[in-house]
Write an enzyme that holds these catalytic residues in place. Structure first.
Site, mmCIF file in Angstrom:
data_model
loop_
_atom_site.group_PDB
_atom_site.id
_atom_site.type_symbol
_atom_site.label_atom_id
_atom_site.label_comp_id
_atom_site.label_asym_id
_atom_site.label_seq_id
_atom_site.Cartn_x
_atom_site.Cartn_y
_atom_site.Cartn_z
ATOM 1 C CD GLU A 72 -48.679 17.426 25.953
ATOM 2 O OE1 GLU A 72 -49.068 18.278 26.747
ATOM 3 O OE2 GLU A 72 -49.186 17.248 24.832
ATOM 4 C CG ASP B 295 -52.137 16.145 24.538
ATOM 5 O OD1 ASP B 295 -52.069 14.906 24.520
ATOM 6 O OD2 ASP B 295 -52.185 16.817 25.590
ATOM 7 C CE1 TYR C 90 -52.596 14.345 30.379
ATOM 8 C CE2 TYR C 90 -53.845 15.769 28.895
ATOM 9 C CZ TYR C 90 -52.719 15.530 29.674
ATOM 10 O OH TYR C 90 -51.720 16.472 29.740
#
Length: 765
Positions: free
Chosen positions: A2, A75, A298
């Protein structure tokens, strides 16, 4: 995959046999138009590739010509799952497809994920679709009402509108607030070390503090309100030695403080605002950059838990840096909070031994160090100490009073040596050795008058904290929500961070709360998030939940009915922003309207009977007095101050400004084609300015001298205060009076100082 920020790291782990590509978020969306959701067909959504998504899909199809199979690794939350489903739907690979998920971008995590592929989770996909359908139905339908009944450039949103409600209702609370006055006394000892004690009670009755009053200024507890005269009498008695302080009680209590959990996106944004002075937007940009460069994990996560392997690394780093006695005896923060989707672990540095990587700007380094400190502190031992409280009784004098002093000394600093709470005042200097009955000499005593204050306006940090507390939205929505509010509904005074609602915000709030109150209810918004979580476990709940939201039930009207009723019953003129009271002479209501569209310009206005007057959308109603409101209704005032060279000088007050004007039609300064005007300094008030003030301001701009480059330096005053200008360069002056006194040397020093950027990413040095 992603995120483009992860690609390089994953390529490094996987080697040359893999092609790694990023979807850069969602590749498809439901268009914002009628018919995009087929309500009659069980709310079937029509997804279309976005412009960016079409490019991504084209590239992926090209890559497929070189591939034997596809691994989709977006994710593992709702949004990541629907992105994975859309990749398969729009790319249509003709080779085997595997779905894998990893929560940390590490070699071990990726290898474990590749060994444990799974199918697309349709429950998660349907939950994501439901969320977007709800957003589209709410946003499109309710925005249509707002645009018809308030004005055309307004909008509504499932998460945006409750956020707007928070800001506007806080402002309404402030407007209705009635301040109360109370006094207290502080006494500073002449002991070594010195300490400060605060008045606690008089005649065995506790004295009032701000928390004892209601928002209407009424006393809510059985306490004594001390007036300033009594406080000054007590302070004078102590300062002059007419009365003394004697130790009446000493108590000791163990104090323990635990570290806060690791950063999520929400708490990172809050601390970035409070500790580093960043905006939420800047925090988003800087954290994304740190992640893209591989310095942190992240950042878009609402999971306050680190992976077990990460916790082991953190604890090992603590041992190396601070010693094994600084590591908590057990793993802290191992349970995710309610509603956390957990697609990623909590934010942490990628390499824990690197406390200050090279190549960062000051702002990037500050955020990185803050993340490192919070990460390390989260697995350290608690801070332990002792809180000592001393009660001091007055002896002699006319007033029987008790003072209190308290302070905490930490014998075991624990995590505080790495990351103490912001604005922490729990630790104080140690008390001198005191015993019961000791006389404490007073060096000085001071009486102070206080006024209760209204609840503070929201700023970016406090709004994010409140949204998270109420369960409204997800971390990834906070920055877009604030951006939308700033674009349409809130503003801040220069140099301040607090959100002030615009005229339009008040009007939209009135419409939404009067006609869509159930949908704006904070509990309802949070309940929807919980319903989405339930769909994540059972997709069959999707249609019943959407039916109830749109069509309602026996206890509540649905969106369809609410919208239809509002469109048929609401009159636009009733959706005014605020009522400012009644005109004392005419008896007419004085009402503020959001305004109508003229070309591309919206013009809010005050209406009083048949009289209307324009008003800036950015108006701080809290500062408007009754006289100012009446002045606005009259269309402004002009007051003569005198003359300069025989030409009249006026003070002009309009809806949004006050200024000096030299000259009137037919009577102008020599050589002028129109009257000359000059701004006020910040400290000037229309009712108190003089002709001398006007002469000073009309003399501007002032030539300061010549710069080092040979260009003229001028000092003047503009919309945002005093500043200097030279060859297109400007610098603000901290003190407006400097416009009349600044020297060439001082001006040159300012010009040599790089201009601060506002709201942009800091450039690399």
């Amino acid at each position: 995959m992603e995120s483009p920020n992860k690609v390089k790291t994953i390529e490094k782990y996987l080697g040359d046999n893999f092609i790694v590509r990023a979807t850069v978020g969602h590749i498809a969306d439901i268009p914002e138009k009628n018919g995009a959701v087929d309500i009659a067909n069980n709310f079937a959504p029509h997804y279309e590739l976005t412009e960016k998504g079409a490019e991504i899909v084209k590239g992926l199809k090209k890559d497929l010509t070189r591939c034997s199979h596809v691994i989709v690794a977006t994710d593992g939350d709702r949004e990541g799952e629907i992105i994975a489903a859309h990749v398969i739907e729009f790319v249509q690979p003709q080779v085997p497809v595997q779905r894998v998920v990893f929560h940390a971008v590490t070699k071990d995590a990726i290898e474990v994920a590749l060994q444990n592929p799974r199918e697309i989770d349709q429950n998660l996909v349907e939950a994501a679709r439901t969320r977007r359908i709800l957003d589209r139905l709410f946003g499109y339908k309710v925005s249509d009402v707002s645009r018809q009944k308030v004005r055309k450039n307004t909008s509504a949103g499932r998460v945006q509108s409750p956020a707007l409600r928070l800001v506007v209702e806080r402002e309404l609370e402030r407007q209705q607030f009635i301040p109360a006055a109370y006094a207290d006394v502080t006494a500073t000892s002449s002991t070594a070390p010195a300490f400060t004690a605060t008045l606690k009670s008089i005649d065995d009755v506790a004295i009032a503090t701000g928390k004892d009053f209601s928002a209407q200024g009424a006393l809510e507890k059985d306490v004594k309100v001390v007036d300033l005269a009594s406080a000054e009498a007590l302070a004078t008695s102590l300062s002059n030695g007419d009365s003394t302080l004697v130790v009446a009680d000493i108590s000791m209590k163990e104090a323990t403080q635990n570290p806060r959990p690791p950063f999520t996106m929400s708490t990172l944004y809050q601390d970035a605002v409070n500790r580093l002075g960043m905006s939420v937007k800047e925090a988003q940009v800087v954290s994304n950059w740190l992640h893209e460069k591989g310095f942190i994990t992240y950042p878009r996560t609402d999971n306050p838990v680190h992976e077990p392997s990460s916790r082991h690394e953190i604890r090992a780093a603590i041992t190396r840096i601070y010693g094994e006695n600084s590591v908590a005896p057990f793993h802290r923060y191992t349970t995710s909070k309610t509603n956390a989707q957990g697609a990623h672990e909590a934010i942490r540095p990628t390499y824990l031994d690197n406390q200050s990587p090279k190549g960062l700007t000051d702002r990037q380094r500050a955020m990185y160090q803050m993340i490192w400190q919070r990460t390390i502190a989260s697995q350290m031992i608690e801070a332990k100490g002792t809180t000592q409280t001393v009660l001091l009784q007055t002896h002699g004098g006319a007033i029987n009073a008790v003072f209190s002093a308290a302070g905490t000394t930490y014998s075991q600093p624990g995590f505080r040596q790495v990351y103490a709470p912001v604005n922490d005042e729990t630790e104080s200097a140690p008390f001198p050795h005191l015993e019961m009955g000791n006389v404490v000499p007073v060096a000085s005593a001071e009486a102070r008058l206080h006024h209760t204050t209204p609840p503070p306006r929201f700023n970016e940090a406090s709004l994010v904290r409140e949204l998270e507390k109420l369960g409204i939205g997800r971390p990834s929505t906070y920055a877009p929500i604030i951006a939308k509010l700033r674009e349409k509904y809130v503003w801040s005074k220069r140099g301040e961070k607090a959100f002030i609602p615009t005229v339009t915000a008040f009007a939209v709030h009135r419409l939404l709360t009067s006609r869509f109150s159930d949908l704006l209810d904070y509990g309802f918004t949070n309940d929807l998030e919980e319903l989405l979580d339930r769909i994540s476990e059972d997709a069959s709940l999707r249609t019943p939940i959407l039916n109830e939201f749109y069509f309602g039930n026996e206890n509540r009207d649905g969106l369809e009915t609410l919208v239809a009723t509002a469109l048929s019953e609401v009159k636009g003129e009733d959706m005014f922003a605020l009522s400012l009271g009644i005109h004392p002479e005419t008896g007419d209501d004085i009402v503020v309207h959001a305004g109508k569209m003229f070309g591309k310009t919206f013009s809010p206005y005050i209406k009083c009977g048949a009289v209307t007057r324009s008003l800036p959308d950015k108006t701080d109603f809290e500062t408007l007095s009754v006289d100012q409101i009446l002045t606005l209704v009259k269309g402004g005032t002009e007051t003569p101050l005198g003359e300069i060279d025989g030409v009249p000088v006026l003070v002009k007050v309009t809806a949004d400004s006050a200024y000096f004007q030299w000259g009137i039609k037919g009577h102008l300064p020599a050589g002028a084609k129109k009257p000359k005007s000059a701004s006020f300094l910040k400290a000037m008030k229309p009712e108190s300015v003089t002709l001398d003030d006007a002469i000073r301001m009309l003399s501007l701009p002032r030539v300061v001298g010549e710069s080092a480059t040979g260009h003229e330096i001028q000092a003047t005053v503009g919309m945002y205060g005093a500043y200097i200008t030279c060859n297109g360069e400007t610098r603000s002056l901290k003190d407006d009076e400097l416009v009349f006194t600044i020297t060439v040397e001082q001006a040159q020093k300012l010009l040599d100082t790089p201009k601060k950027t506002r709201g942009r990413q800091w450039k690399k040095k």
